[in-house]
Write a protein that holds these residues in place. Structure first.
Motif, short mmCIF file in Angstrom:
data_model
loop_
_atom_site.label_atom_id
_atom_site.label_comp_id
_atom_site.label_asym_id
_atom_site.label_seq_id
_atom_site.Cartn_x
_atom_site.Cartn_y
_atom_site.Cartn_z
N ALA B 31 0.83 -1.20 0.00
CA ALA B 31 0.00 0.00 0.00
C ALA B 31 0.87 1.25 0.00
O ALA B 31 1.87 1.31 0.70
N ARG B 92 -8.22 -1.21 2.43
CA ARG B 92 -7.57 -1.62 3.69
C ARG B 92 -7.63 -3.13 3.87
O ARG B 92 -6.64 -3.77 4.24
N CYS B 96 -4.57 -5.95 3.88
CA CYS B 96 -4.41 -6.84 5.04
C CYS B 96 -4.62 -8.30 4.66
O CYS B 96 -4.74 -9.16 5.54
N LEU B 98 -7.20 -9.71 3.46
CA LEU B 98 -8.55 -10.19 3.78
C LEU B 98 -9.40 -10.20 2.51
O LEU B 98 -9.19 -9.37 1.62
#
Lengths: 262, 262
Positions: B31, B92, B96, B98
């Motif tokens: 990121a 985000r 991560c 996810l």
């Protein structure tokens, strides 16, 4: 060392659990309320049938092993080994049709978790560790568990399932950590520890975990090089207050902000 | 009515976006910080390359259409149609590791969203609607969008991405709703609206959404029989304060607790 057959058996248990949970999740599964002081506490047919199936296989193959599961009464061990089972960690997500729930399987020897499996049926992912080393499968590919190496709160990716579970001093302490990290995500239950062990999250802080919630996490996080312990810097998770971190340094930095709150 | 070719084209855009995002998510994607007043605001190569690919295809096939995307400057329309693009809603979560992130694609006619696609690459799920009816694909099976019919806060499954985004009066109002519902989940970004349209969540409340965050949600939620509007009971989402609910009654009950907070 853990006998290879025990690890293979743990995979059989995880496969069996998937067979009971996944089709019920896809079809939609009604939640019943287990009640209790904490308000609505959902349980489904999938929780019960999955744990029932795993128990039956353990009783058949290892009748001398103990069993401690979320949904039924403990079965005492006639030797050193006990299985710790959480058929669905994240039942709330399960009943909301969300994919972030896992099956947790641990083998305890003399009360200490020596083997752990975190299985994510909807995502077709599995993370496991025994004897200090661990692997995971995602997207059909196998990889070694390896935490990120993040050692600074300021660059950490933090996760907690539900920040409203922290009360008073706990909430204040968590707020100190949340304000210190780079980003925070929510809603992942046991899956967060799997992603920490795979290197994409750096820190998980939770309260109120039960033994069936944390036993499987311990071998997985440690095999990745990460640290997992309580909020006071020790290894006794029976308070249910758990910190898992990519490095010992990050764990201790978090302990310095969380200790005193429990 | 929306021309069938426009819906087919929207699916092509979603396929193209998947081709840019999914392999980067699987490989892990660093990121960068877009900065801004809200603190850390991540963007990745996957966001940029995905939007770039969708823009190029639109410019080639429909050069007269406008484009408003998250990552690049707006391209004005030479007619009634404009595409609204969010290559990764939930960056985000993406960074991560996810799976709870989606690609959002909407077609606006004279400024109103008339077609919406919510694509979840990691989950191999897609939800879409045009002309007032909608479908989704999950686990390889197609189904009609149909909200749950839940009309009571007390039995509602609520979702919000990050409860810390609510400030002062907003936070107090959200707390009133949270205390009224059956259960609350977090961390789902645009995926929550897809699950509402598929009937497994009943209520989503969020603040601070941008047009590229909400345009695609509107046709999908409405095609399912659900309601989506602002916190005051109106249809102007430009404040970024959005409530989506399985029924009009549940929406209005939520408005009565949230209005006055924005």
């Amino acid at each position: 060392m853990i006998d290879k057959r025990l690890l293979e058996f743990a995979h059989r248990l995880a496969d069996l659990a998937r067979g009971e949970t996944l089709h019920r999740w896809e079809a939609g599964c009604e939640a019943q309320d287990k009640g209790g002081e904490g308000g609505f506490d959902p349980v489904t047919e999938a929780d019960r049938e999955s744990e029932r199936a795993m128990r039956a296989l353990i009783e058949q193959v290892y009748p001398e092993h103990g069993i401690a599961g979320e949904e039924f009464a403990d079965r005492p061990s006639q030797g050193p080994f006990t299985w710790s089972l959480d058929p669905i960690d994240g039942t709330r997500s399960f009943t909301c049709g969300l994919p972030n729930w896992v099956t947790l399987i641990a083998l305890l020897r003399d009360g200490r978790p020596v083997l752990g499996v975190i299985d994510a049926p909807c995502l077709d992912e599995r993370y496991w560790a025994a004897g200090g080393s661990g692997l995971f499968v995602r997207g059909g590919r196998e990889g070694a568990l390896k935490a990120s190496g993040c050692a600074q709160l300021g660059s950490a990716r933090l996760s907690t399932t539900d920040p409203y579970l922290f009360k008073r001093a706990e909430a204040e302490a968590f707020e100190r950590v949340r304000r210190s990290v780079r980003t925070t995500r929510y809603g992942q239950d046991g899956y967060a520890y799997a992603r920490l062990a795979a290197g994409t999250l750096d820190l998980v802080i939770e309260c109120g975990l039960k033994p069936h919630d944390y036993n499987a996490l311990v071998p997985v996080v440690r095999a990745s090089g990460g640290a997992i312990g309580d909020w006071r810097g020790g290894e006794d998770l029976s308070s249910g207050n758990v910190i898992a971190a990519a490095t010992r340094q990050l764990y201790e930095e978090s302990v310095s902000l969380m200790s005193g709150a429990d």
